[in-house]
Design an enzyme around this catalytic site. Structure first.
Site, mmCIF file in Angstrom:
data_model
loop_
_atom_site.group_PDB
_atom_site.id
_atom_site.type_symbol
_atom_site.label_atom_id
_atom_site.label_comp_id
_atom_site.label_asym_id
_atom_site.label_seq_id
_atom_site.Cartn_x
_atom_site.Cartn_y
_atom_site.Cartn_z
ATOM 1 N N SER A 1 0.834 -1.194 0.000
ATOM 2 C CA SER A 1 0.000 0.000 0.000
ATOM 3 C C SER A 1 0.878 1.257 0.000
ATOM 4 C CB SER A 1 -0.951 -0.068 1.203
ATOM 5 O OG SER A 1 -2.011 0.809 1.078
ATOM 6 N N ASP B 1 -8.718 -3.974 -6.646
ATOM 7 C CA ASP B 1 -8.317 -3.300 -5.409
ATOM 8 C C ASP B 1 -8.874 -1.877 -5.417
ATOM 9 O OD1 ASP B 1 -7.048 -2.263 -3.181
ATOM 10 O OD2 ASP B 1 -5.022 -2.727 -3.860
ATOM 11 N N HIS C 1 -7.038 -6.020 -0.702
ATOM 12 C CA HIS C 1 -5.941 -5.056 -0.647
ATOM 13 C C HIS C 1 -4.758 -5.692 0.071
ATOM 14 C CE1 HIS C 1 -3.955 -1.225 -0.537
ATOM 15 N NE2 HIS C 1 -3.951 -1.170 0.777
#
Length: 532
Positions: free
Chosen positions: A226, A449, A478
């Site tokens: 991320s 995502d 995710h």
């Protein structure tokens, strides 16, 4: 915006010649004061190492994990000035000496997340072979946890509940939120002072190079998830010759124009698609949950719950705001789908307890949550220019909310302090490497995502020459590395253990959808948390 905290998807080098690599910038990058300061700090860290010992009780880690600290400059332009300490954790590689490949550093994203827990991943089946080859190293980035922690308000007031979450806020509600954003930005400036401007993604990348040196690694093996992919990409741009292997899991679009305002607009739109995925799944399992046989009917069930909670919060603490936060988890991780659908179903039938258990704020987590939000805000606000006129936010998000009502305004309120931020803003670094400057790196991405839309992974692959993209098709969890997809994990292991990648790119079939019958099993598979 910040993600929901959870446990979701996550050839030997030569002698470790500590400190033999100076922190030189990439070709074409000015040899500025910060790059010189990074080189000085890295040499000091290589000489000092990390004095690993027992972890403080506050870390709540077992005795198998060792902890230490690494000193970094607050301001890399002044390496002899104030220094701060970053906390570090480690479990030694469990394999034979001939298997050893050095230290493997992990960051779960945020900004504002810690990976101090990461060494424990070696006990999970998906990570055991990697743990035999590598020391697993976690750390708390600057501002997080005990690493020169940031705060912007009294933690006891941070998890205020119940709260409202209007899908289309009124002018009065917008004025209230503007006042709150101004107060929050002012609190950050007041509680931290001039040091606040040094909490940035570029400094997170520089800190990573100092950590590399302190661990005695001539080149870095790193996995960022991320937000961790963004400062990992900055690292690859600044220090390509210091990279051994890098994994980018659920990649942020690193384009200058996306950091960070437009990134959040794209995220809000993508959340709507993932919210639709959850509703379609719940509708297919109407016989289990009774929320409606179509996605539209499931949305109506959610709206009934939202209106009922606005009138009478569950347990006095779960209002529409807490409902929204809980169901945002379904857009991040599909192993939230079954427990959230079950809680919504029970609530509409008159049983509040499952919803309270899943959505009520936990006072014991207030300090950590406030700290994480403070770091998130400081880094994103410092990293780039933001619109300073609320009329721009209002125009863009009013239009967006017509197409994507689920998360748009909640995302605005999370980021609005950046409109009223004081102090200098950086111009984002152009993320890019020349062909041959960077070893092959691996990018992992799920096609649906929402937190880091798939277009970002493709853009990162385009900018980092020689990067290889592994796509989980038609899936949206995710953070996919170390998760339930064996195909993705095989690519991850093959890269980390043998340095091998597909020639250009590869794709994997999606992992199975959650089983609505096995609610306990689907509720919380123990994997690595990712945040953005």
């Amino acid at each position: 915006m910040r993600a929901v905290a959870r446990y979701g998807a996550a050839a030997a080098i030569g002698p470790l010649l500590a400190g033999t690599l100076a922190a030189a910038p990439a070709a074409g990058t000015p040899a500025n004061a910060e790059s010189r300061g990074t080189a000085i700090a890295a040499r000091r860290a290589a000489a000092a190492g990390v004095g690993f010992g027992s972890c403080p009780a506050s870390e709540r880690l077992p005795s198998s994990v060792a902890c230490g600290t690494v000193e970094v400059p607050l301001d890399y332009a002044e390496p002899d000035g104030r220094r701060i300490s970053l906390t570090v954790s480690r479990i030694r590689a469990t394999g034979e000496p001939g298997q050893y490949q050095g230290a493997f550093v992990y960051n779960p994203g945020g900004p504002g997340a810690s990976s101090m827990y990461f060494p424990l991943a070696g006990g999970l089946p998906e990570w055991k072979r990697i743990a035999r080859a590598y020391d697993l190293v976690g750390y708390a980035p600057r501002g997080v946890g005990r690493s020169a922690p940031l705060s912007c308000q009294d933690p006891s007031t941070y998890l205020k509940a119940p709260t409202q979450a209007p899908v289309h806020p009124s002018p009065a509600e917008k004025r209230e939120r503007i006042a709150a954003a101004k107060a929050y930005a002012a609190g950050c400036a007041r509680l931290t002072g001039p040091a606040l401007r040094h909490y940035t993604s570029l400094n997170n990348a520089r800190d990573l190079d100092v950590l590399r040196a302190a661990l005695g690694q001539p080149r870095l093996t790193f996995m960022g998830a991320s937000y961790g992919t963004y400062f990992g990409a900055l690292y690859a741009t600044l220090f390509p010759s210091h990279v051994r292997r890098m994994v980018f899991d659920s990649a942020v679009d690193p384009s200058r124009e996306k950091i960070w305002y437009r990134s959040n607009l794209a995220q809000s739109l993508a959340f709507e698609g993932r919210w639709a995925d959850f509703r379609a799944w719940a509708a297919r399992h109407d016989g289990t949950f009774g929320l409606g046989g179509t996605p539209e009917a499931v949305a109506e069930s959610y709206e009934r719950a939202r209106l009922r909670l606005a009138a009478k919060p569950a347990g006095g603490v779960v209002g529409p705001g807490q409902l929204q936060s809980a169901f945002l988890g379904t857009a991040y991780y599909d192993d939230y789908w079954a427990p959230r659908a079950k809680a919504l179903s029970e609530y509409l039938r008159g049983n509040e307890e499952p919803l309270i258990a899943q959505a009520a704020p936990r006072p014991e987590s207030a300090k950590g949550a406030e700290n994480a939000n403070a770091v998130y805000t400081a880094v994103e606000c410092n990293d780039a220019p933001w619109p300073t006129d609320f009329a721009v936010w209002d125009r863009d998000n009013t239009e967006l909310a017509r197409r994507a009502p689920f998360e748009t305004w909640d995302n605005v309120w999370t980021n609005l302090p950046c409109a009223y931020w004081t102090g200098p803003r950086q111009r984002p670094l152009e993320v890019r490497t020349k062909r041959g400057a960077l070893p092959p790196v691996l990018i992992l991405a799920a096609e649906r995502d929402a937190a880091t839309p798939y277009a970002g992974a493709k853009e990162l692959a385009r900018r980092l020459k020689g990067a290889v993209l592994i796509t989980e098709r038609d899936a949206g969890t995710h953070g996919v590395g170390g998760g339930p997809n064996g195909c993705v994990n095989a690519h991850l292991e093959n890269y980390l253990l043998r340095g091998q990648t597909p020639v250009r790119r590869a794709s994997c079939a999606p992992h199975p959808e959650p089983d609505p019958v096995s609610l306990d099993r689907s509720a919380a598979q123990p994997r690595l948390p990712h945040t953005v």
